[in-house]
Design an enzyme around this catalytic site. Structure first.
Site, PDB file in Angstrom:
ATOM      1  N   ASP A 188       0.859  -1.183   0.000  1.00 53.83           N
ATOM      2  CA  ASP A 188       0.000   0.000   0.000  1.00 53.83           C
ATOM      3  C   ASP A 188       0.900   1.240   0.000  1.00 53.83           C
ATOM      4  O   ASP A 188       2.136   1.123  -0.059  1.00 53.83           O
ATOM      5  CB  ASP A 188      -0.948  -0.002   1.204  1.00 53.83           C
ATOM      6  CG  ASP A 188      -2.307   0.579   0.853  1.00 53.83           C
ATOM      7  OD1 ASP A 188      -2.347   1.769   0.466  1.00 53.83           O
ATOM      8  OD2 ASP A 188      -3.311  -0.147   0.937  1.00 53.83           O
ATOM      9  N   HIS A 265      -2.972   3.052  -4.769  1.00 55.44           N
ATOM     10  CA  HIS A 265      -2.330   2.716  -3.486  1.00 55.44           C
ATOM     11  C   HIS A 265      -0.881   2.279  -3.725  1.00 55.44           C
ATOM     12  O   HIS A 265      -0.437   1.233  -3.258  1.00 55.44           O
ATOM     13  CB  HIS A 265      -3.119   1.619  -2.766  1.00 55.44           C
ATOM     14  CG  HIS A 265      -4.435   2.086  -2.230  1.00 55.44           C
ATOM     15  ND1 HIS A 265      -4.536   2.835  -1.077  1.00 55.44           N
ATOM     16  CD2 HIS A 265      -5.707   1.922  -2.693  1.00 55.44           C
ATOM     17  CE1 HIS A 265      -5.826   3.114  -0.845  1.00 55.44           C
ATOM     18  NE2 HIS A 265      -6.544   2.578  -1.809  1.00 55.44           N
ATOM     19  N   GLU A 329     -10.147   2.711  -5.231  1.00 54.96           N
ATOM     20  CA  GLU A 329      -9.744   4.083  -4.876  1.00 54.96           C
ATOM     21  C   GLU A 329      -8.544   4.556  -5.701  1.00 54.96           C
ATOM     22  O   GLU A 329      -7.525   4.982  -5.154  1.00 54.96           O
ATOM     23  CB  GLU A 329      -9.422   4.154  -3.383  1.00 54.96           C
ATOM     24  CG  GLU A 329     -10.610   3.790  -2.498  1.00 54.96           C
ATOM     25  CD  GLU A 329     -10.264   3.822  -1.017  1.00 54.96           C
ATOM     26  OE1 GLU A 329     -11.155   4.130  -0.205  1.00 54.96           O
ATOM     27  OE2 GLU A 329      -9.102   3.523  -0.660  1.00 54.96           O
TER      28      GLU A 329
END
Length: 531
Positions: A188, A265, A329
């Site tokens: 991440d 990410h 995202e």
């Protein structure tokens, strides 16, 4: 779904605590069929465990240790069989088992070693806790099998790192409740946690951030009021350590599913190799949370050579049929301004930057299929045009899972509404450790209906359920356990037991089984169990 007569009878028996005058023990998840009877069996020091199949040797050793740890009773290699583990060709489901305790001993039968192991977990709940040379068990007949084949638990080790020993203890918690999928979130923005031999900078640089945010309310602004611990935080797993964890989990019939985030990410990877970004700038591993617009450049062919090189080593380490690529995202701001990404759009006939994520996901899906693996991702991948062989993990509520099932994709239900265990366990947060926000009490977890909104054909696409534990505000393993327990018991029943919702009957069983938490030294939240 309508309750069957059998389920109603079991529920009534468990709620009353007896069946025909014989006490029914607390079991979780609730087995399909439970028949207590009046006979007893006393297990004494020196008993033997009989298993005729070499596949069961580890389970026999595991059973011996478990019985000793809970009761003090020791087995002997030469003892008369008090426990018999038997693989059978009878018509039992793959993960199903039969457990019988009677005057002649304890018998567990199953069609597979996994079924035997789950029978042992049920036996664990039936054993008295004591320190003695013998223990007496009440007679019971159980036949059982799970509702869903995917009973998952996710752990984010990027925001906070956990040692190999802690990961194994996490797996032990899963095994207690018959979970069988460990979703290991390894990369991440805030840390890259897996050794990739081809790209050593990922762990040399990407595994360490300079400091960690500790003083921001979830949802608040990143400003001068934020506080940091001013301590470097790092760690990663060597490939040998990963093989060790994968083997440890496999012996407990848990498949480890790695997650390598792509295309968002990505800051830890970009900090390690700046040429993976749209600008080529040098970044630092991120110290704050939330979404970041610094993502992989989709216009560079070198980006795909990189991620395929990473995944080649990942598939060699993890035998799982599924490889998780995240896919959630992912802002498109950088792609909109990047000349290479705009050129990629022209070359591929794409009209919107968001379609670049679809292009990238489809390309990686083809790569994984060429290696005999299936892509799994968060529900945003539905907007990417993935094929029907991809598995969708529905997290933004259940809507994405419903849409995927109707489209023909297989689905894992893991909605924030019922399955995000980084949320507070109570609305009264005074005295609670800082959490991400939101409130997910025990009864809300138990209320999840993974197939709601689907017809009988579409329900077959639901592989199962999964809880997710993100660790932005979980700095150590004790707090991780606190956030998991007792809520994990509620999701275990959703994933395993027949489709029925009787929270009033479930809660007393869960309360009685916290004795196992205490025996194992687990940390758990007491207030969801209060009268």
């Amino acid at each position: 779904m309508r309750k069957t007569l059998l389920t109603l009878l079991i529920s009534a028996a468990l709620a009353s605590g007896c069946t025909q005058g014989v006490e029914t023990p607390a079991l979780l998840p609730l087995p399909s069929q439970v028949s207590p009877h009046a006979s007893t069996y006393t297990l004494r020091d020196g008993y033997g465990i009989d298993c005729q199949d070499a596949e069961l040797n580890f389970i026999a050793d595991y059973t011996s240790r478990m019985i000793h740890d809970l009761t003090g009773v020791s087995s002997s290699p030469d003892g008369k069989a008090g426990v018999r583990l038997t693989l059978t060709t009878d018509s039992l489901p793959t993960e199903g088992y039969r457990l019988r305790i009677g005057r002649k001993g304890i018998d567990i039968e199953a069609a597979s070693p996994a079924g035997i192991f789950y029978g042992v977990q049920t036996l664990r709940q039936l054993l008295p806790q004591q320190e003695a040379s013998s223990c007496t068990l009440h007679g019971i007949d159980i036949q059982d099998s799970p509702r869903f084949g995917w009973r998952g638990l996710h752990l984010d080790v990027s925001r906070h790192f956990f040692t190999v020993d802690e990961i194994k203890r996490f797996i032990d918690v899963m095994a207690m409740y018959k979970f069988n999928r460990f979703h290991w979130h390894l990369t991440d923005d805030q840390g890259w946690r897996i050794e990739i031999v081809k790209y050593p900078e990922l762990t040399r640089i990407g595994s360490v951030r300079a400091r960690t945010l500790i003083g921001k309310d979830p949802g608040g602004e990143y400003d001068e009021t934020c506080r940091y611990d001013e301590t470097p935080h790092g760690g990663f797993y060597t490939q040998d350590e990963i093989r060790d964890v994968v083997e440890y989990a496999a012996r407990r019939f848990i498949t480890v599913i790695p997650e390598i985030e792509f295309p968002g990410h990505a800051v830890a990877a970009l900090a390690s190799y700046p040429w993976l970004s749209c600008t080529g700038e040098q970044y630092e591993v991120r110290q704050t949370w939330d979404i970041d617009d610094r993502v992989f450049c989709i216009g560079r062919d070198s980006t795909f050579r990189f991620i395929e090189g990473v995944l080649e080593e990942v598939v060699a380490l993890f035998p799982s049929a599924y490889i998780h690529i995240g896919g959630d995202e992912c802002p498109t701001d950088r792609w909109e301004r990047c000349p290479r990404c705009r050129e990629r759009m022209r070359a591929e006939g794409l009209s919107r930057p968001r379609q670049l994520q679809g292009y990238a996901t489809t390309r990686i899906e083809r790569f994984l299929r060429s290696h005999g693996r299936r892509l799994i991702g968060w529900d945003e991948i539905l907007d990417s045009g993935v094929s029907q062989t991809a598995v969708v993990m529905s997290w933004r509520g259940t809507e994405g899972g419903i849409r995927a099932a109707r489209r023909g994709n297989e689905v894992v239900m893991a909605p924030t509404t019922h399955c995000y265990f980084d949320y507070y366990q109570t609305a009264d947060t005074a005295g609670e450790p800082l959490a991400w926000g939101g409130c997910l009490p025990l009864d809300k977890v138990y209320a999840l209906n993974p197939c709601e909104g689907l017809d009988s054909v579409q329900r077959a696409s639901v592989l199962g359920v999964q809880a997710n534990l993100w660790t932005e505000y979980i700095p150590d393993f004790a707090q991780a356990q606190y956030m998991l327990l007792p809520r994990l018991g509620a999701l275990a029943e959703v994933g395993w037991a027949p489709d029925r919702k009787d929270y009033a009957e479930f809660l007393p069983r869960l309360r009685r089984l916290t004795r196992l938490y205490d025996a194992c030294g687990y940390v758990y939240a007491p207030h969801p169990l209060a009268d």
